[in-house]
Design an enzyme around this catalytic site. Sequence first.
Site, PDB file in Angstrom:
ATOM      1  N   HIS A 164       0.891  -1.252  -0.165  1.00 39.62           N
ATOM      2  CA  HIS A 164      -0.062  -0.029   0.021  1.00 39.62           C
ATOM      3  C   HIS A 164       0.802   1.075   0.052  1.00 39.62           C
ATOM      4  CE1 HIS A 164       1.248  -0.322   4.074  1.00 39.62           C
ATOM      5  NE2 HIS A 164       0.853   1.015   4.310  1.00 39.62           N
ATOM      6  N   THR A 214       1.035   4.999   2.074  1.00 39.59           N
ATOM      7  CA  THR A 214       0.471   5.887   3.216  1.00 39.59           C
ATOM      8  C   THR A 214       0.396   7.200   2.786  1.00 39.59           C
ATOM      9  OG1 THR A 214       1.709   4.407   4.851  1.00 39.59           O
ATOM     10  CG2 THR A 214       0.891   6.613   5.351  1.00 39.59           C
ATOM     11  N   HIS A 254       5.413   6.045  -0.966  1.00 38.14           N
ATOM     12  CA  HIS A 254       6.324   5.124  -1.168  1.00 38.14           C
ATOM     13  C   HIS A 254       5.665   3.667  -0.799  1.00 38.14           C
ATOM     14  CE1 HIS A 254       6.866   5.692   3.400  1.00 38.14           C
ATOM     15  NE2 HIS A 254       6.946   4.361   3.324  1.00 38.14           N
ATOM     16  N   THR A 310       6.350  -0.031   0.586  1.00 40.56           N
ATOM     17  CA  THR A 310       7.247  -1.253   1.266  1.00 40.56           C
ATOM     18  C   THR A 310       7.059  -2.383   0.450  1.00 40.56           C
ATOM     19  OG1 THR A 310       7.001  -0.349   3.438  1.00 40.56           O
ATOM     20  CG2 THR A 310       7.913  -2.317   3.314  1.00 40.56           C
ATOM     21  N   TRP A 346       1.983  -1.704  15.136  1.00 42.25           N
ATOM     22  CA  TRP A 346       2.060  -2.220  14.044  1.00 42.25           C
ATOM     23  C   TRP A 346       3.223  -3.274  13.474  1.00 42.25           C
ATOM     24  CZ3 TRP A 346       6.105  -1.093  10.649  1.00 42.25           C
ATOM     25  CH2 TRP A 346       6.617  -0.015  10.859  1.00 42.25           C
TER      26      TRP A 346
END
Length: 649
Positions: free
Chosen positions: A529, A531, A605, A607, A642
């Site tokens: 995803h 953010t 960005h 990950t 998280w």
Amino acid sequence: MSGARIRSITFKAGYAADSLTNAITGQGTSADWRRANVYQSCRLTQYQIASAYDGSGLMGKVIDIPALDKVRAWRDWQADKDQITKLEAEEKRLGLRQKIRLAEVYRGLGGGALVLGLPGDPTQPAPNVNKGGIAYIHVVSRFKLDIGRLIEDYRDPNYNKPERYRLSTTGGQIDLHPSRVIAFPGDPVADVIGMTDEDRFWGKSRIERMMEAVQNSDSANGAFAGLVAKVRNTVIKIPGLMDIVSTQEGEAALRRRLSAMVMGESLYNASLMDAGTGGDNPGEDVLFNQVNWTGIPDIMMAMAQFVSGLSDIPMTRLLGTSPAGMNATGESDMANWNKMIRAGQEIELAPCIDELDRYLIPSALGSRPPEIFYEWAPLDVPTEKEQADTFAVFMGAAEKLQLTATIPERAFSEALQNALIERGYMPGLEGALESIPESERYGVSAEPDGDGSDPSELQASGKEADPTSARNGGPSPRSATGATDAATWLADAKPRPLYVSRQLLNASALIAWARANGFATTLPADDMHVTILYSRNEVDPLRMGRDWREDDKGRVTVRPGGPRVIERLGENAVVLSFASPDLVYRHKDMIEAGGSHDYPSYQPHITVSYEIPAGVDLDALKPFNGELVFGPERFEALDLDWKSKVREA
């Protein structure tokens, strides 16, 4: 007086001529030899036209090539599959393409026509045609058709068209109503001087315009062919020749001598001659003169190029010669020629075809549906590589169109399948699809699939989403009060720490890139995803509003290419950073609405992994360069724990 150029005004026979004159050369004066030049209209008889077409191969090509190329690729019907099959079968039954080609040949020769075999009295207007109503189509030259008086009432839709046709046959003459004849007139003539109705309606033959140029080219070729027999001219000097031939015995001796010389050259490849003894007995003298061809091919080519220019047919098509000039491939010449042919199809042939289709379509189908039409087929035949490149571009455009969500999924799937079938990109696709039920053929189900992935299904069933199915902040897992339970979480709009992200919908492409570059594991596809907001401040989520930059399905697409970097973020996260003004502006909107950010700037960005492959230099790694498609925004309560929930596959 060295220049002898005088600017003068000359008064002659009631008019004044302002021109450049030269007293030495006579230019501009009554002595100017150019004053003898006069253009005259030269109309050829049908016998002269037929002789030129049959007698000159070059003239035949000038007439035949445009006629052939207009029907070479033919046309593509735009209708249902069954209708197309019937229409093409009717064209084949009537031999339509071959007959249209012949009619176009007659057009070049001065005009021709299609005579339709329709029911009823041929002298009466054509009736409505039922299935199979066209019995035949015949092609005739204009010279077999006598036209009646032209309609001169300009208020009549058929102004300047014949009131009737009369066809001459070996059995007599037959009157035909104009609705049963489709005329293919020749080149237009300027109606500025008196002319017959025949010439005004039929026009003129293309041969009249090409006659002089073709004759010059044929004459040059004929003259050169005559020179080939004289490639070597032999001159024999015989002393006392006139005395020898003055008697029969001497003439006979001369013939025997020449025969012996020719035979000696044939047998021994050597010329035999009498060298004489000198003095009063001189020998024979044989001279061999070689013909010089320098410049002759250039002259012949110049003649042919003039024919090419006058006929608008490129040399590569007219004579099959290689294109001239540096880096010339002939592609531009053929592209221009194809444009000429397409213009001829649209301007000259299409009106005739449209008139014919009034009867052809009902003859094939039994009626004439108004939605049926045709398009001219492409004139070029692409290579396999060109076809593959076109297919790649076509599918890329189709994929981008699908992502806009402007077309419903079922309609898009049906249109795409039809395009693949009509363009022949996937042979056998049509048959394969016909064996699939329509409910499955287009890959769209009207009923929910029941896998619990849809938020409405989860809410209706009272279930919550898997807390490890998404990420907070950086790559963090999604909390149990995530977007799939957004209705409950946002019920009171109470300010709280907020996390907003968008899932990468085409994560499989990024994972494939990572595997190819040595990554043993990556985040799962549904956890990849970007953010948008990681706000420790308590904010009212309803104040965030909607992103007006997204499409009607809530998606944001980052086009291929642009600035991208593979880099390490934090302790061991490997991320793909990319440029996206839309996401940056959306982040700023949320900050202005009360959100916070832990860093001085925001950089979109994704990950990829938390495990850097051994031996991989991230700085030397070429980033993933493909399209990035992100799903709708997901609003979630911020999960500060998280990191403990990270999992890779």
